[in-house]
Design a protein around this motif. Structure first.
Motif, short mmCIF file in Angstrom:
data_model
loop_
_atom_site.label_atom_id
_atom_site.label_comp_id
_atom_site.label_asym_id
_atom_site.label_seq_id
_atom_site.Cartn_x
_atom_site.Cartn_y
_atom_site.Cartn_z
N SER B 167 14.09 2.88 -5.55
CA SER B 167 13.14 3.61 -6.39
C SER B 167 11.81 3.76 -5.67
O SER B 167 11.17 4.82 -5.71
N PHE B 168 11.42 2.68 -5.02
CA PHE B 168 10.15 2.67 -4.29
C PHE B 168 10.15 3.73 -3.19
O PHE B 168 9.20 4.50 -3.04
N VAL B 169 11.24 3.77 -2.45
CA VAL B 169 11.34 4.76 -1.38
C VAL B 169 11.38 6.17 -1.98
O VAL B 169 10.70 7.08 -1.52
N VAL B 171 10.26 7.37 -4.79
CA VAL B 171 9.05 7.88 -5.40
C VAL B 171 8.04 8.31 -4.34
O VAL B 171 7.17 9.14 -4.60
N GLN B 172 8.18 7.74 -3.14
CA GLN B 172 7.24 8.12 -2.09
C GLN B 172 7.70 9.31 -1.30
O GLN B 172 6.90 9.95 -0.61
N THR B 173 8.99 9.61 -1.35
CA THR B 173 9.49 10.62 -0.42
C THR B 173 9.98 11.89 -1.11
O THR B 173 9.95 12.94 -0.48
#
Lengths: 259, 259
Positions: B167-169, B171-173
């Motif tokens: 999710s972290f990746v 949301v950034q990409t």
DNA sequence: GCATCATATTGATCAACATCAATGATAGGT
DNA sequence: ACCTATCATTGATGTTGATCAATATGATGC
């Protein structure tokens, strides 16, 4: 730099009265490793400790070298004795973000080893580093033989999940400026020292591109943001890998205030 | 709606030939709970299972009701038997994001219980739900008495960490459009059915605001994006909580193609 | 000390998304 | 069935940060 850190590590074990152990086991023994207390091996009894020590491999690696690649199958676990290791995730367009940093005293790659899944990130050395490798068969023996190891990995996983949850929330809610300040504070806590003349001085242990990947922003945006931080008097950047915070409270206020 | 789901749950246990057990233990017994196989209690022996069953409390809750609040100390663990529970994190400005959804067969709040830290999120019922509560003293006994429980929680934590990392990746990409499609696909996998006339039909189990909080975008942006998805022929929205995907491949392509 | 290559900065422009304000739709209560 | 409160949509506008292109700085090798 690395040399200094290693010397410091050696001295510490001597200072702690373990000079005979250190001689007996050599300077790279897990038994006397000052970083071990920070890892999942901290409660190991001598028997298991010797097992690890006999079978570990250790290497000195330079920035840019790779411990493992995204997609590889796990062969074991890596301990960061000194230096810095980043976990990097590449997306389809070839961009990358740094998911986390692994400082000395951290095991890297435990998640994929325990879940028997391929590595989701690449692990890349960011500073001259001293890395130990422990084969998965040894880790397996430890988990089966020493109940504390499983518990430690559970705690570690809980903590990693919490950190990721915070990062996830942070990246969705706060601005690049506040996130950059947050990352700088993390570096300050680890590398900072107080110079009474200028303020809190610290090293930025990564290149600008990696600082960008860590914040989750374009390098150009980091440039502009650092310039703004200087203009606001929050952080000075006397060199590309140096920073000075004249007043910590100003930074705390800015992190809170800024989006 | 809830009634239907509960009936479905009952019928299932009858269908699986446990009608005597069900009678003996009542329809809410952990022993016969069809969701238990999905939880960390799946390998419990009868003794421990009965312990849980004797001490659990279960309630039917409606959307908007709260299991626990951000900042509270953990008192135990919650099992989602039916319905849907969201974990919501509020930021300083009063905005909130949905960190994860907990579907039936999921334990909620294990992380804070095991790490003995205050709840980092609030847990909020999003659909009519049947929730069981197990006090921390019982969980403690299980962990000490049944080694499989600790292992299950380790696996669970590893998986949660992996999901959060993704999710972290993400949301950034990737763009809001692709993230929304991803969330819709998750709903499709869980609630979808194929209608040969129109395509893959499914319910969106949350309100628009919560869909927005789940994607990490403003509700207005979700409105505009759904409109665009309709215009592109990727997803139809015949009602605010209904969706139809005429062609799954188009959606997969769009997720891959879009930023 | 100079040439070369990578890295960092700066400027100009653009796209994505948030915000604010207004209107339209929906559901729950009496 | 109506009223009201909440929720969803739409439009207009502003902000943030990405991207592209150019220049500047710094490091490495000879």
């Amino acid at each position: 730099m690395l040399i200094n850190m290693m010397l410091a590590g050696c001295l510490r074990s001597v200072v702690h009265g373990e000079i005979f152990m250190a001689d007996e086991h050599g300077p790279n023994s897990c038994v006397t490793c000052p970083r071990r207390q920070l890892t999942e091996w901290r409660n190991l009894e001598t028997e298991h400790l010797e097992l690890v020590n006999r079978h570990k491999h250790d290497r000195i690696l330079k920035p840019g070298e790779i411990l493992f690649n995204q997609g590889d199958e796990s062969e074991g676990i890596y301990c960061v004795k000194d230096g810095l290791v980043g976990e990097r995730r590449f997306d389809a367009e070839g961009h990358s973000i740094l998911v986390r940093l692994n400082h000395p005293g951290t095991t890297v790659g435990y998640q994929e080893l325990l879940s028997k899944t391929p590595f989701r990130n690449s692990a890349e050395v960011l500073q001259d580093s001293h890395i130990c490798f422990i084969n998965k068969s040894i880790v397996q023996q430890l988990i089966e033989g020493a109940p504390s190891v499983g518990q430690r990995f559970l705690r570690r996983s809980l903590k990693d999940a919490q950190d990721l949850e915070d990062s996830f929330v942070e990246v969705q809610t706060i601005s690049v400026k506040a996130r950059l300040l947050h990352v700088l504070m993390i570096f300050y806590e680890r590398y900072g020292r107080l110079d009474p003349d200028v303020g809190h001085v610290f090293d930025i242990p990564v290149a600008r591109q990696d600082l960008a990947a860590l914040v989750g922003a374009a390098p150009e945006t980091i440039s502009r943001t650092t310039r703004q931080l200087q203009a606001d008097g929050l952080v000075q950047f006397p060199g590309v890998r140096k920073a000075i915070i004249p007043d910590l409270d100003l930074v705390f206020d800015a992190i809170g205030a800024d989006t």
